[in-house]
Design a protein around this motif. Sequence first.
Motif, PDB file in Angstrom:
ATOM      1  N   GLY A   5       0.852  -1.342  -0.333  1.00 33.11           N
ATOM      2  CA  GLY A   5      -0.438  -0.023  -0.049  1.00 33.11           C
ATOM      3  C   GLY A   5       0.604   1.609   0.336  1.00 33.11           C
ATOM      4  O   GLY A   5       2.194   0.862   0.403  1.00 33.11           O
ATOM      5  N   GLN A   6       0.645   2.224  -0.348  1.00 32.94           N
ATOM      6  CA  GLN A   6       0.596   3.558  -0.151  1.00 32.94           C
ATOM      7  C   GLN A   6       0.217   4.279   1.085  1.00 32.94           C
ATOM      8  O   GLN A   6      -1.191   4.082   1.275  1.00 32.94           O
ATOM      9  N   HIS A   7       0.865   4.817   2.023  1.00 33.70           N
ATOM     10  CA  HIS A   7      -0.274   5.847   2.528  1.00 33.70           C
ATOM     11  C   HIS A   7       0.923   7.226   2.482  1.00 33.70           C
ATOM     12  O   HIS A   7       1.708   7.647   2.264  1.00 33.70           O
ATOM     13  N   VAL A   8      -0.142   7.650   3.075  1.00 30.99           N
ATOM     14  CA  VAL A   8      -0.414   9.802   2.646  1.00 30.99           C
ATOM     15  C   VAL A   8      -0.052  10.403   3.885  1.00 30.99           C
ATOM     16  O   VAL A   8      -1.693   9.832   4.792  1.00 30.99           O
ATOM     17  N   HIS A   9       1.336  10.999   4.584  1.00 32.20           N
ATOM     18  CA  HIS A   9       0.475  12.020   5.909  1.00 32.20           C
ATOM     19  C   HIS A   9      -0.232  13.193   4.902  1.00 32.20           C
ATOM     20  O   HIS A   9       1.238  13.575   4.947  1.00 32.20           O
ATOM     21  N   ILE A  10      -0.448  14.179   6.347  1.00 34.48           N
ATOM     22  CA  ILE A  10      -0.542  15.198   5.679  1.00 34.48           C
ATOM     23  C   ILE A  10      -0.325  16.151   7.378  1.00 34.48           C
ATOM     24  O   ILE A  10      -1.482  15.331   8.343  1.00 34.48           O
ATOM     25  N   GLY A  11       0.222  16.832   7.006  1.00 32.87           N
ATOM     26  CA  GLY A  11       0.533  18.068   8.344  1.00 32.87           C
ATOM     27  C   GLY A  11      -0.875  18.684   8.461  1.00 32.87           C
ATOM     28  O   GLY A  11      -1.464  18.968   7.717  1.00 32.87           O
ATOM     29  N   CYS A  12      -0.787  18.590  10.404  1.00 33.00           N
ATOM     30  CA  CYS A  12      -1.932  19.261  10.938  1.00 33.00           C
ATOM     31  C   CYS A  12      -1.796  20.468  11.883  1.00 33.00           C
ATOM     32  O   CYS A  12      -0.676  19.371  12.461  1.00 33.00           O
ATOM     33  N   PRO A  13      -2.185  21.945  12.171  1.00 38.80           N
ATOM     34  CA  PRO A  13      -1.615  22.254  12.608  1.00 38.80           C
ATOM     35  C   PRO A  13      -2.109  21.854  14.255  1.00 38.80           C
ATOM     36  O   PRO A  13      -1.270  22.889  15.732  1.00 38.80           O
TER      37      PRO A  13
END
Length: 372
Positions: free
Chosen positions: A132-140
Amino acid sequence: MEPFRQSAALSLGVELELQLVNTHDFDLAPYADEMLHLMARHKVPGSVVPEMTSSMIEISTGVCTSIAQVLEQLTVTRDALVQCADKLNIAVVGGGTHPFQQWHEQRIYDRPRFRQLSELYGYLSKQFTIFGQHVHIGCPAADAALLMLHRMSRYIPHFIALSASSPYVQGQDTQFDSARLNSVFAFPMSGRAPFTLSWDQFGEFFAKTTRTGVVKSMKDFYWDIRPKPEYGTVEIRVFDTPLTVERATALAGFVQALGAWFLEEQPFMPQEDDYMVYTYNRFQACRFGLEAVYVEPATGEHMPLREHIVQTAERIRGHAEALGAGQEVAMLAEDAFAARNDARWLRETQARERLLAEVVRQASLRFRGRRA
């Protein structure tokens, strides 16, 4: 539970689980140790680590601010992987499943956590030879991360259908575009996160589950999307590994543009009722890919998923362009309109070649940036 670390809003990190195959019959090959040894000589961004079984390897980027950075980092690591694989006379391949490997032949990689999981889950651990591909997206902030998580949940079918690349399992066409996720769903802590928009309430949920002994850490949740407090991110986990790093990058751009839309326009407030159609939409996307039916959570309207993807891409176009992801999101919309994904490419190649080993060989050329 550890505190949620603040991170830059909309920053990105991408992980790709990849197949190692031999070059005589293109079956999986247990060369993770040898690859890690050779890769240690290369200076690459992010990390290269083993995965559950020894025919798998995982690469990741560092923290990126744009998909241009994501592509640059994935390309550098990809090129190093290909160089090392050539020395070992093996190949590296994308895709969510290997088309004809036999799970019982796989070896659990010798690490304490992998051994523990094998003892707990038995044969499921070897069946977890999926990619699989995992995508992390930053959160403040922590509460913002939960809001991001539940908004992103409406787009799980879009992510599945656009990335689907696992139609074949153990030599058979499963009739699913993403059969990989059927293996994930077998684990008891898979599925959706609990609905809460408060980090304090999420902490209470985590405390209850750890008190029961069912889980010990956030790693024990195999949810489709989960918060990663140690990184300050939300991690989306439903993507099959694409056949190319370019498509992996485009999918990350889609996530980033959606995140920007959520943060800047606050387009809708997620509700617990959104999840009434969640499992149905997810199944449709796994089974039919871009030919799936999508049920709009807010209205109950049924429509072709690919139409909803095209509409979504148009809605977030300005955000995508501002982030430098305009071309990539437009490409995904064009593929959705034409019902093109990697599962379709794999099936068309098999129909032409009539040999799954040749399909894997050609997929290995795609991964290294060449045409068959």
